[in-house]
Design an enzyme around this catalytic site. Structure first.
Site, mmCIF file in Angstrom:
data_model
loop_
_atom_site.group_PDB
_atom_site.id
_atom_site.type_symbol
_atom_site.label_atom_id
_atom_site.label_comp_id
_atom_site.label_asym_id
_atom_site.label_seq_id
_atom_site.Cartn_x
_atom_site.Cartn_y
_atom_site.Cartn_z
ATOM 1 C CB CYS A 93 24.084 49.458 1.522
ATOM 2 S SG CYS A 93 22.578 48.691 1.935
ATOM 3 N N GLY A 94 24.232 50.926 3.537
ATOM 4 C CA GLY A 94 23.422 51.034 5.118
ATOM 5 C C GLY A 94 22.726 49.933 5.561
#
Length: 285
Positions: A119-120
Site C-alpha cells: 500500500c502507501g
C-alpha cells in the site's frame, strides 16, 4: 535470423478503450469507454523485490526515483547507479541498483524487514517505522489566496489522462513565478505523488518555493511524502484525515484542503498565508 520470442515486452498503454453497454434515458446501446489501465509494478533494489504496487504504467522512471526517496531508501538521486524498466507478461519490474554505502544500508534494512505491505506505506518493519518522525519543513515561502486558487485551477487543463478516463488522481507542483511546473497522474493518489517527487528530484528541484497540489483526499502517507521534498504547503481538492492533520502540524507543513474554485480550508500553519489571506481565513473560522 532473430528470434521474435527474445523481443522485449512492450510497455502497456496507460489507458485503453473497452466495449460496454450504456443505458441513457431508458435506452440501451453498445458503445465504448476509455478507462485507465493498472499494472503490477515491482520495485527491486540490488536484485531483491521490495514492494509490488498496482499503478498506471506511465512515468515509471519518475515513479522509481520518487518511491525510493519517499520510502527513505535513498537521500539523493545520485545514490542510484542504474535504473531499468523491464516489462514482463505479469507486470513491470523497476530494477534499481544502489551505489556503495547506500546498497549496504539497504541490505541491512532488507534483512530486518517483516515484508512489504503493498500500500502507501511499503516495506515497513514495525509500527514505529510506519510512524517515523518526519523531517521538519523549513521552507517559509508565503502565498496569497489568489495564488492558491490559481494553482488549483491549473490542474484540470493539464490532466490529459483524466480528461480521457475521468478515473485517475493528479499530483502537481506550482510556483508563482513559473506556474505549473510538473503534473503526474495515476490510479493511486500516493503513486501520483511519488511520480511527481521523482520528476522534481530528477530535475534537481525541491518543493520549497511552491505548492504541492493533489486532486484527492489527504491521508497520512501524502504528508510523509511531501515532507521529504520540504514542501511548505500541500493543497488538496478533498478533505484530510485527522491523522494527516496531526502529522502536517508536527512537521510544520501548511495543509490546505477542500480547495474548490474560490474556496478552501486551512488546517495547519496558516502563517504561510499572506496577511490578507490569514484575515479571510480567520473571518471564515
Amino acid at each position: 535470423m532473430s528470434d521474435e520470442t527474445d523481443a522485449p515486452e512492450p510497455l502497456p498503454a496507460p489507458a485503453v478503450s473497452v466495449p460496454c453497454l450504456a443505458q441513457r434515458g431508458g435506452v440501451s446501446f453498445a458503445t465504448a469507454r476509455i478507462v485507465p489501465d493498472e499494472q503490477a509494478i515491482a520495485f527491486t533494489y540490488n536484485g531483491s523485490t521490495h514492494a509490488v504496487m498496482m499503478a498506471t504504467p506511465a512515468d515509471l522512471e519518475d515513479f522509481a526515483v520518487g518511491f525510493a526517496l519517499t520510502e527513505e531508501l535513498i537521500e539523493d538521486r545520485s545514490e542510484i547507479e542504474n535504473l531499468e524498466i523491464v516489462p514482463t507478461p505479469l507486470g513491470i519490474e523497476l530494477r534499481v541498483w544502489l551505489k556503495g554505502d547506500r546498497a549496504e544500508t539497504y541490505a541491512k534494512r532488507r534483512r530486518s524487514m517483516a515484508g512489504p505491505t503493498g500500500c502507501g506505506l511499503c516495506g515497513i518493519e514495525s509500527l514505529e517505522a510506519a510512524m517515523r518522525p518526519l523531517p521538519q519543513v523549513t521552507a517559509a515561502t508565503k502565498f496569497s489566496s489568489q495564488a492558491i486558487i490559481a494553482a488549483m485551477a491549473s490542474l484540470d487543463p493539464a490532466q490529459v489522462l483524466n480528461a480521457e478516463t475521468h478515473a485517475v488522481h493528479g499530483a502537481g507542483f506550482w510556483t508563482e513565478r513559473e506556474g505549473l511546473i510538473a503534473l503526474r497522474e495515476d490510479v493511486g493518489r500516493h503513486n501520483a505523488l511519488d511520480k511527481l517527487v521523482g520528476a522534481l528530484v530528477r530535475a534537481g528541484r525541491t518543493a520549497a518555493d511552491g505548492l504541492v497540489l493533489m486532486t484527492s483526499r489527504v491521508s497520512i502517507e501524502l504528508i510523509q511524502k511531501a515532507a521529504r521534498l520540504n514542501a511548505p504547503v500541500l493543497v488538496a481538492v478533498s478533505a484530510p484525515t485527522a491523522a494527516a492533520i496531526r502529522l502536517a502540524d508536527e512537521a510544520g507543513m501548511t495543509l490546505i484542503a477542500v480547495a474548490r474554485r474560490q474556496d478552501f480550508e486551512v488546517f495547519t500553519h496558516p502563517e504561510r498565508l499572506t496577511e490578507t489571506s490569514r484575515q479571510a481565513a480567520s473571518n471564515v473560522a
